[in-house]
Design a protein around this motif. Structure first.
Motif: not given
Ligand code: HEM
Length: 333
Positions: A117, A221, A228-229, A280, A290
């Motif tokens: 990944r 994604f 988040i990115f 997180i 994950a």
């Protein structure tokens, strides 16, 4: 009597000192306004007090800046309460969510086969950004909450050492933080462009509460990760920009501008910490399998099928998925 003379002189000086001091303060020179009346002569603005200075740095003529009181109110009250509510509120929500929903499991359990990944460079970019962000957040919180929370606990001398070293760390880590974000942009931006499927993902909240356990389809994604990115790129970028301006005070703006820059930096930092807490959580205890993505760089095949079906199909098409154990070549072959 000769021996007493120095003591008498000292006593006379001490007695005269308050009078001399008062005289000094009551008689400012023409270019050094120190009394309120004189200042108002120069600048009869409502409550802003600006004098005249003969040196090039004109901001030093500002004696009273009323906005400074509002800024201090933000710094000592609004920011502290706002940050505490955002961070503790998010931590509380995540705890509640964990208690209600528990860890999101891989539907059919682990397949035992993996899909690559994130390459080493992806993980380097992630952990550089993550480590520097976490340390920036911790040292920033020391600055925000040090006075009311830490000084009563550890005392002034220890707090001084902590705050000074924390500030050095805070300034220094801005560099790897920005570097990590730039690298993330180069590596991941094309997989984070919004698309139609993101709307479905958002509407169903990623299938979080779906009874069938189905997750809406998505590419590398999902919409949450894209959020988040972009939060990291835009929010982190704005944090870095305002941080650098705070590092070089008055380079671009005057006193009011510096206050606005500080308000933006503080408020954004609190918001970002809350957002990253949620990230997180979902990247560790919140979702089975994950963490492997950023740990080993490989995820379980069933995890990939559950959460990133389209991306998984593409990887199969490219022959990147580990073959099932039965057809795996013998190590000796
Ligand atoms: C320290 C605890 C952290 C953990 C356990 C963690 C975990 C993860 C994991 C497992 C992924 C990959 C998810 C996937 O497979 O798609 C990921 C992606 C990512 N992480 Fe972290 N992360 C942490 C901290 C951070 C921090 C502090 C930042 C930024 C300030 C950050 C920014 C990102 C970004 C932008 C992505 C890609 C988008 C996404 O998957 O949400 N991470 N993280």
């Amino acid at each position: 009597m000769r021996h007493l003379r120095p003591f008498l002189l000292l006593a006379a000086l001490l007695l005269a000192a308050p009078a001399v001091q008062a005289q000094l303060y009551q008689a400012p020179g023409p270019t050094s306004p120190t009394s309120k009346d004189q200042v108002e002569l120069y600048a009869p603005h409502q409550d802003k007090e600006v004098g005249i200075v003969s040196i090039p740095d004109s901001k030093l003529a500002v004696l009273v800046q009323p906005e400074g009181r509002e800024w201090r109110g933000f710094r000592t009250v609004i920011l502290r309460w706002g940050a505490a509510i955002a961070i503790l509120g998010m931590a509380g929500l995540l705890l509640l969510f964990y208690l209600v929903r528990g860890t999101i499991r891989i539907g059919e359990g682990r397949a035992g086969r993996t899909v690559p990944r994130f390459a080493a460079l992806d993980r380097f970019a992630h952990w550089t950004t993550a480590t520097s962000f976490l340390l920036l957040a911790l040292t920033g919180l020391v600055v925000t909450f040090g006075r009311p929370l830490l000084i009563p606990l550890i005392g002034h001398p220890a707090f001084t050492t902590l705050a000074q070293s924390g500030k050095a760390i805070h300034n220094f880590l801005s560099v790897p933080f920005v570097f990590g974000i730039l690298l993330m942009i180069v590596l991941w931006v094309r997989d984070n462009i919004p698309e139609k499927a993101d709307l479905v993902w958002l509407k169903t909240m990623g299938g979080l509460f779906s009874k069938s356990g189905e997750h809406p389809e998505c590419g590398r994604f999902n919409a949450g990760q894209k959020g988040i990115f972009w939060a990291v790129v835009l929010g982190g970028g704005a944090l870095a920009a305002t941080g650098f301006l705070l590092l070089a005070p008055f380079a671009l703006t005057g006193i009011g501008g510096m206050q606005i820059i500080h308000v933006v930096h503080g408020a954004l930092a609190a918001l970002m910490i809350a957002i990253i807490l949620a990230h997180i959580y979902i990247g560790s205890v919140g979702m089975e399998g994950a963490f492997d993505a950023m740990g080993t760089g490989h995820v379980d095949e069933n995890w990939a099928r559950d959460h990133h079906r389209r991306w998984y199909d593409e990887q199969v098409g490219k022959g990147r998925v580990d073959p099932p154990p039965a057809v795996r070549p013998h190590p000796a072959e």
